[in-house]
Design a protein around this motif. Structure first.
Motif, PDB file in Angstrom:
ATOM      1  N   THR A  87       0.845  -1.201   0.000  1.00 40.38           N
ATOM      2  CA  THR A  87       0.000   0.000   0.000  1.00 40.38           C
ATOM      3  C   THR A  87       0.880   1.250   0.000  1.00 40.38           C
ATOM      4  OG1 THR A  87      -0.229  -0.298   2.386  1.00 40.38           O
ATOM      5  CG2 THR A  87      -2.089  -0.943   1.050  1.00 40.38           C
ATOM      6  N   ARG A  88       1.998   1.171   0.700  1.00 43.41           N
ATOM      7  CA  ARG A  88       2.897   2.334   0.703  1.00 43.41           C
ATOM      8  C   ARG A  88       3.410   2.614  -0.714  1.00 43.41           C
ATOM      9  NH1 ARG A  88       8.124   3.410   4.549  1.00 43.41           N
ATOM     10  NH2 ARG A  88       9.181   4.817   3.114  1.00 43.41           N
ATOM     11  N   LEU A  89       3.807   1.567  -1.409  1.00 41.80           N
ATOM     12  CA  LEU A  89       4.298   1.767  -2.777  1.00 41.80           C
ATOM     13  C   LEU A  89       3.182   2.257  -3.699  1.00 41.80           C
ATOM     14  CD1 LEU A  89       6.623  -1.350  -3.162  1.00 41.80           C
ATOM     15  CD2 LEU A  89       7.340   1.044  -3.047  1.00 41.80           C
ATOM     16  N   ALA A  90       1.977   1.707  -3.485  1.00 42.28           N
ATOM     17  CA  ALA A  90       0.852   2.108  -4.354  1.00 42.28           C
ATOM     18  C   ALA A  90       0.502   3.571  -4.155  1.00 42.28           C
ATOM     19  CB  ALA A  90      -0.363   1.228  -4.059  1.00 42.28           C
ATOM     20  N   GLU A  91       0.708   4.077  -2.942  1.00 35.73           N
ATOM     21  CA  GLU A  91       0.335   5.466  -2.665  1.00 35.73           C
ATOM     22  C   GLU A  91       1.446   6.453  -3.022  1.00 35.73           C
ATOM     23  OE1 GLU A  91      -0.706   5.084   1.414  1.00 35.73           O
ATOM     24  OE2 GLU A  91      -2.572   4.019   0.925  1.00 35.73           O
ATOM     25  N   CYS A  92       2.636   5.925  -3.280  1.00 34.56           N
ATOM     26  CA  CYS A  92       3.775   6.788  -3.578  1.00 34.56           C
ATOM     27  C   CYS A  92       3.629   7.438  -4.949  1.00 34.56           C
ATOM     28  CB  CYS A  92       5.071   5.983  -3.608  1.00 34.56           C
ATOM     29  SG  CYS A  92       5.806   5.785  -1.998  1.00 34.56           S
ATOM     30  N   ASP A  93       3.986   8.687  -5.029  1.00 39.36           N
ATOM     31  CA  ASP A  93       4.081   9.347  -6.326  1.00 39.36           C
ATOM     32  C   ASP A  93       5.540   9.476  -6.724  1.00 39.36           C
ATOM     33  OD1 ASP A  93       1.596   9.786  -7.294  1.00 39.36           O
ATOM     34  OD2 ASP A  93       1.250  11.563  -6.075  1.00 39.36           O
ATOM     35  N   GLY A  94       6.369   8.750  -6.006  1.00 40.76           N
ATOM     36  CA  GLY A  94       7.804   8.931  -6.139  1.00 40.76           C
ATOM     37  C   GLY A  94       8.346   8.549  -7.492  1.00 40.76           C
ATOM     38  N   PRO A  95       9.631   8.770  -7.677  1.00 38.23           N
ATOM     39  CA  PRO A  95      10.248   8.544  -8.981  1.00 38.23           C
ATOM     40  C   PRO A  95      10.146   7.091  -9.435  1.00 38.23           C
ATOM     41  CG  PRO A  95      11.895   9.081  -7.281  1.00 38.23           C
ATOM     42  CD  PRO A  95      10.563   9.234  -6.653  1.00 38.23           C
ATOM     43  N   GLY A  96       9.779   6.949 -10.692  1.00 37.89           N
ATOM     44  CA  GLY A  96       9.824   5.621 -11.300  1.00 37.89           C
ATOM     45  C   GLY A  96       8.604   4.749 -11.088  1.00 37.89           C
ATOM     46  N   LEU A  97       7.800   5.051 -10.059  1.00 34.26           N
ATOM     47  CA  LEU A  97       6.723   4.102  -9.755  1.00 34.26           C
ATOM     48  C   LEU A  97       5.573   4.075 -10.763  1.00 34.26           C
ATOM     49  CD1 LEU A  97       6.584   4.123  -5.882  1.00 34.26           C
ATOM     50  CD2 LEU A  97       7.057   2.193  -7.367  1.00 34.26           C
ATOM     51  N   PRO A  98       5.136   5.241 -11.301  1.00 31.18           N
ATOM     52  CA  PRO A  98       3.976   5.164 -12.198  1.00 31.18           C
ATOM     53  C   PRO A  98       4.164   4.203 -13.363  1.00 31.18           C
ATOM     54  CG  PRO A  98       4.422   7.427 -11.602  1.00 31.18           C
ATOM     55  CD  PRO A  98       5.548   6.618 -11.048  1.00 31.18           C
ATOM     56  N   ILE A  99       5.349   4.195 -13.949  1.00 27.39           N
ATOM     57  CA  ILE A  99       5.507   3.338 -15.128  1.00 27.39           C
ATOM     58  C   ILE A  99       5.740   1.875 -14.737  1.00 27.39           C
ATOM     59  CG2 ILE A  99       6.354   5.120 -16.693  1.00 27.39           C
ATOM     60  CD1 ILE A  99       9.170   3.867 -16.191  1.00 27.39           C
ATOM     61  N   LEU A 100       5.892   1.620 -13.450  1.00 32.31           N
ATOM     62  CA  LEU A 100       6.153   0.241 -13.030  1.00 32.31           C
ATOM     63  C   LEU A 100       4.901  -0.436 -12.471  1.00 32.31           C
ATOM     64  CD1 LEU A 100       9.603   0.603 -11.251  1.00 32.31           C
ATOM     65  CD2 LEU A 100       9.146  -0.278 -13.514  1.00 32.31           C
ATOM     66  N   ARG A 101       3.742   0.120 -12.765  1.00 29.78           N
ATOM     67  CA  ARG A 101       2.525  -0.394 -12.142  1.00 29.78           C
ATOM     68  C   ARG A 101       2.364  -1.887 -12.292  1.00 29.78           C
ATOM     69  NH1 ARG A 101      -0.573   1.930 -15.281  1.00 29.78           N
ATOM     70  NH2 ARG A 101      -2.272   0.490 -14.987  1.00 29.78           N
ATOM     71  N   ASN A 102       2.608  -2.405 -13.468  1.00 32.62           N
ATOM     72  CA  ASN A 102       2.380  -3.841 -13.633  1.00 32.62           C
ATOM     73  C   ASN A 102       3.613  -4.675 -13.285  1.00 32.62           C
ATOM     74  OD1 ASN A 102       3.916  -3.327 -15.800  1.00 32.62           O
ATOM     75  ND2 ASN A 102       2.676  -4.486 -17.269  1.00 32.62           N
ATOM     76  N   ARG A 103       4.642  -4.016 -12.762  1.00 35.62           N
ATOM     77  CA  ARG A 103       5.828  -4.757 -12.327  1.00 35.62           C
ATOM     78  C   ARG A 103       5.794  -5.043 -10.835  1.00 35.62           C
ATOM     79  NH1 ARG A 103       9.684  -3.071 -16.168  1.00 35.62           N
ATOM     80  NH2 ARG A 103       8.624  -3.203 -18.166  1.00 35.62           N
ATOM     81  N   LEU A 104       4.789  -4.494 -10.155  1.00 36.06           N
ATOM     82  CA  LEU A 104       4.650  -4.691  -8.712  1.00 36.06           C
ATOM     83  C   LEU A 104       3.216  -5.113  -8.424  1.00 36.06           C
ATOM     84  CD1 LEU A 104       6.380  -1.390  -7.536  1.00 36.06           C
ATOM     85  CD2 LEU A 104       7.293  -3.684  -7.225  1.00 36.06           C
ATOM     86  N   PRO A 105       2.986  -5.911  -7.386  1.00 30.28           N
ATOM     87  CA  PRO A 105       1.601  -6.269  -7.039  1.00 30.28           C
ATOM     88  C   PRO A 105       0.823  -5.014  -6.638  1.00 30.28           C
ATOM     89  CG  PRO A 105       3.189  -7.675  -5.884  1.00 30.28           C
ATOM     90  CD  PRO A 105       3.971  -6.564  -6.517  1.00 30.28           C
ATOM     91  N   GLN A 106      -0.399  -4.907  -7.116  1.00 32.66           N
ATOM     92  CA  GLN A 106      -1.238  -3.747  -6.812  1.00 32.66           C
ATOM     93  C   GLN A 106      -2.279  -4.127  -5.758  1.00 32.66           C
ATOM     94  OE1 GLN A 106      -0.732  -0.585  -8.182  1.00 32.66           O
ATOM     95  NE2 GLN A 106       1.131  -1.637  -8.825  1.00 32.66           N
ATOM     96  N   PRO A 107      -2.222  -3.519  -4.581  1.00 35.83           N
ATOM     97  CA  PRO A 107      -3.145  -3.908  -3.510  1.00 35.83           C
ATOM     98  C   PRO A 107      -4.565  -3.432  -3.768  1.00 35.83           C
ATOM     99  CG  PRO A 107      -1.819  -2.036  -2.830  1.00 35.83           C
ATOM    100  CD  PRO A 107      -1.313  -2.437  -4.187  1.00 35.83           C
TER     101      PRO A 107
END
Lengths: 333, 321
Positions: A120-140
């Motif tokens: 959930t912390r990663l899903a809520e992050c707007d930090g660098p790199g995360l938006p384009i990695l959505r399908n590379r990480l489990p989405q809660p």
């Protein structure tokens, strides 16, 4: 503003009428218009909603309720260290594919809860790199206790194509993947780790069974976040059959560090390249790549995930020339 | 509505003249066009005819707030003929297209505009370009998508549904959330219906899905992170995330073709798109955007299970010591 709007059936002009009027006169053609008293009933929508939510599952389907919605449980997709994972589909139409993760042993609940916190912390992050990695990480989606047993379980978003772990790859290709493919595989892993690290977490278990390769594409997904935590937190668990993938310091009780993730990623790549238990690589692996892998696996050299990704790219170009499309292919894919 | 024949050449000729024209010349409305005002509209109809014996209704509901105004322009200047060509190449018969423009009922002057279902290039283009691109939006993170869903659920009549019990398609584009409830006062002010209570967006979707297969396309991966979950709660696998606005029309055409069974899967869609002269990059992005939908459809609710990856690994717990 008129409270009701009607169009004159004679000329099509708008007929302004007060709220309770039954008859009005068209200002344009002077026709007398009898107004429709009809009111749209919200009950119609509510009935549709009830029917939609409670639609019958296919004959023989097993359903579970999660997040207040009915889901049809499909096949198991994985059996991890602490949980079983099933594919589920939302019962109403249009359906939604998702993954249901069910804890097997109550003693592991802290790990399960830690995984949820990290995701959930990663899903809520707007930090660098995360938006384009959505399908590379489990989405809660949701984590809640089972209504009767009280055991926690979680729903995660589903991404197509990520079905085979690095462990499966090694099983299907015991002599290892092509070194050229290992370049993109490692770069994908390092991209994910870089985003995770930049957003303040360390994964802590970058093991072959937690890395999924995308069918027919150059994609890798990182799962198994139950040991993920902030840098300098204690490691919560060790997967014993894969002890050799952990840097010695972690096994000796050292606190989580991003560079340990990077070292583990190198060991996972050595594994899919067909390295033996003693660490020796097949002879087909070009020396510059082998040297980079071995130094990272030993915790030497560049250990920032993004910088190492760039370094891997440079070595790849040096050895193989420009990037080419070479997805993994083996019989069970 | 829906009479007349579609001509690809005529459509190409219309958009060709606009290649160099600024957007304001193509979309000249500075207020809601009188014929697109939904107030008092009883029904928009999509009917079979001699020329179109098996009409297939496709409603485009385009977000025309500030951040999304590029999509109507792209459709008018380039993409709509391509959308129609791909449908034709996939052998989707007799499509009739309706355009709606969606804004924000709390702040816009024209929060909903609705054209008519049309079969000819000229009339499709007419309703599209009569849309008033207000470019507003309230900065609340929400737009009045639910108002458009309500209108389509209640105020359209389609022969594909009435005669063949086959849903029409709704392709909605947007980058914000819907409002959680639709106020009856908003409905009365914008559409003129007297509702006896407010409606939850879920209730509206439940009514809508009886007659439409709804798709929501998010043309921005960054924005998708914030809104995708909510839209998936409503529309499930029918939420499509594209990399940019220029991919919307191919994704929409692909989604309709897949659901119609007009292509067997993404491989065939890939071939059709390439055959239609679509750039390889665009084909690849479209296929990628549609993969979740195609996979979800391919497997079906009782599909082939994935392989179980192995036995659980022994775990040494280090917590609680």
């Amino acid at each position: 503003m008129p409270e009701r709007v009607h169009k004159c059936p004679n000329c099509g002009a708008v007929v302004d009428a007060s709220r309770f009027a039954r008859v009005a006169t068209c200002a344009y053609c002077n026709a007398t218009v009898h107004l429709d008293e009809a009111v749209v009933s919200a009950a119609r929508f509510r009935a549709s909603h009830a029917a939609w939510r409670n639609s019958d599952p296919p004959l023989g389907a097993e359903t579970v309720v999660a997040g207040g919605e009915a889901w049809i449980r499909l096949a198991p997709v994985a059996r991890g260290e602490i949980s079983d994972v099933f594919q589920v589909v939302r019962q109403r139409w249009p359906g939604e594919r998702a993954l249901l993760k069910v804890l097997r042993n109550r003693d592991d609940a802290p790990l399960f809860e830690q995984e949820w916190r990290a995701l959930t912390r990663l899903a809520e992050c707007d930090g660098p790199g995360l938006p384009i990695l959505r399908n590379r990480l489990p989405q809660p989606i949701v984590c809640e206790p089972h209504p009767s047993s009280g055991w926690p379980r979680m729903l995660l978003g589903w991404s197509p194509g990520f079905e085979h772990t690095f462990e499966d790859v090694r099983g299907a290709l015991p002599s290892g993947v092509e070194a050229r493919a290992a370049v993109w595989m490692w770069r994908r892993v390092l991209e994910i780790l870089s985003a995770v690290h930049r957003n303040g977490l360390v994964h802590g278990a970058v093991l072959p069974q937690h890395l999924l390769v995308e069918r027919g594409e150059h994609g890798v997904r990182l799962v198994g976040f139950s040991c993920a935590n902030e840098p300098d937190a204690a490691l919560l668990a060790v997967c014993l059959p894969y002890e050799r993938f952990y840097p010695r310091a972690m096994l000796d009780g050292a606190r989580l560090r991003p560079e340990y993730d990077v070292a583990m990623s190198a060991r996972a790549i050595l594994f899919v390249l067909g390295a033996r238990d003693d660490g020796r690589l097949p002879s087909g692996v070009p020396a510059p790549l082998a040297a980079l892998l071995e130094s990272a696996a030993d915790g030497r050299g560049e250990l920032d995930a993004w910088a190492l990704r760039e370094r891997v790219g440079a070595v790849g170009r040096q050895v193989f020339g420009g990037p080419t499309f070479c997805p993994l292919e083996f019989a069970s894919m | 509505m829906g009479y007349g024949n579609y001509s690809s050449e005529a459509h190409d000729a219309i958009v060709r003249t606009r290649a160099a024209a600024p957007g304001e010349e193509v979309f000249q409305q500075r207020t809601c066009h009188a014929l697109m005002n939904p107030k008092g509209v009883r029904m928009r109809e999509s009917r079979d005819s001699e020329a179109h014996p098996e009409s297939l209704s496709i409603a485009f509901a385009l977000d025309v707030t500030g951040s999304m105004g590029k999509i109507p322009r792209l459709l008018a200047e380039r993409e709509l003929p391509r959308f129609m060509r791909v449908l034709g190449d996939c052998r989707v018969r007799d499509p009739q297209i309706l355009f709606c423009a969606v804004g924000d009922a709390t702040s816009d002057r024209a929060p909903l505009q609705v054209g008519q279902f049309e079969s000819t290039a000229e009339l499709m283009d007419q309703w599209l370009t009569w849309s008033y691109l207000e470019g507003g939006g309230g900065g609340t993170g929400q737009e009045s998508y639910e108002l458009a869903l309500y209108f389509l659920a209640l105020h359209t009549e389609m022969d594909c549904v009435a005669k063949r019990h086959k849903r029409g398609y709704l392709v909605m584009t947007g980058d914000e959330l819907p409002y959680p409830t639709l106020s009856r006062h908003v409905v009365e002010a914008v559409i003129g219906d007297r509702l006896d209570d407010d409606l939850k967006v879920e209730e509206i979707v439940a009514e809508l899905q009886k007659t439409y297969a709804p798709f929501f396309i998010i043309p921005d991966r960054d924005r998708a992170r914030k809104i995708e979950r909510r839209w998936r709660d409503l529309l499930g696998d029918h939420v499509i995330c594209t990399q940019g606005p220029e991919d919307v029309c191919y994704a929409a055409a692909g989604a309709v073709s897949l659901c119609e069974g007009a292509v067997s899967g993404l491989d065939e869609l890939d071939r059709v798109l390439r055959g239609a002269g679509v750039e390889p990059d665009e084909v690849s992005r479209t296929v990628q955007a549609l993969r979740p939908l195609a996979e979800a459809r391919r497997r079906g609710p009782t599909g082939t299970p994935h392989r179980t990856t192995g036995l659980p690994h022994a775990l040494k717990r280090l917590f609680g010591r």
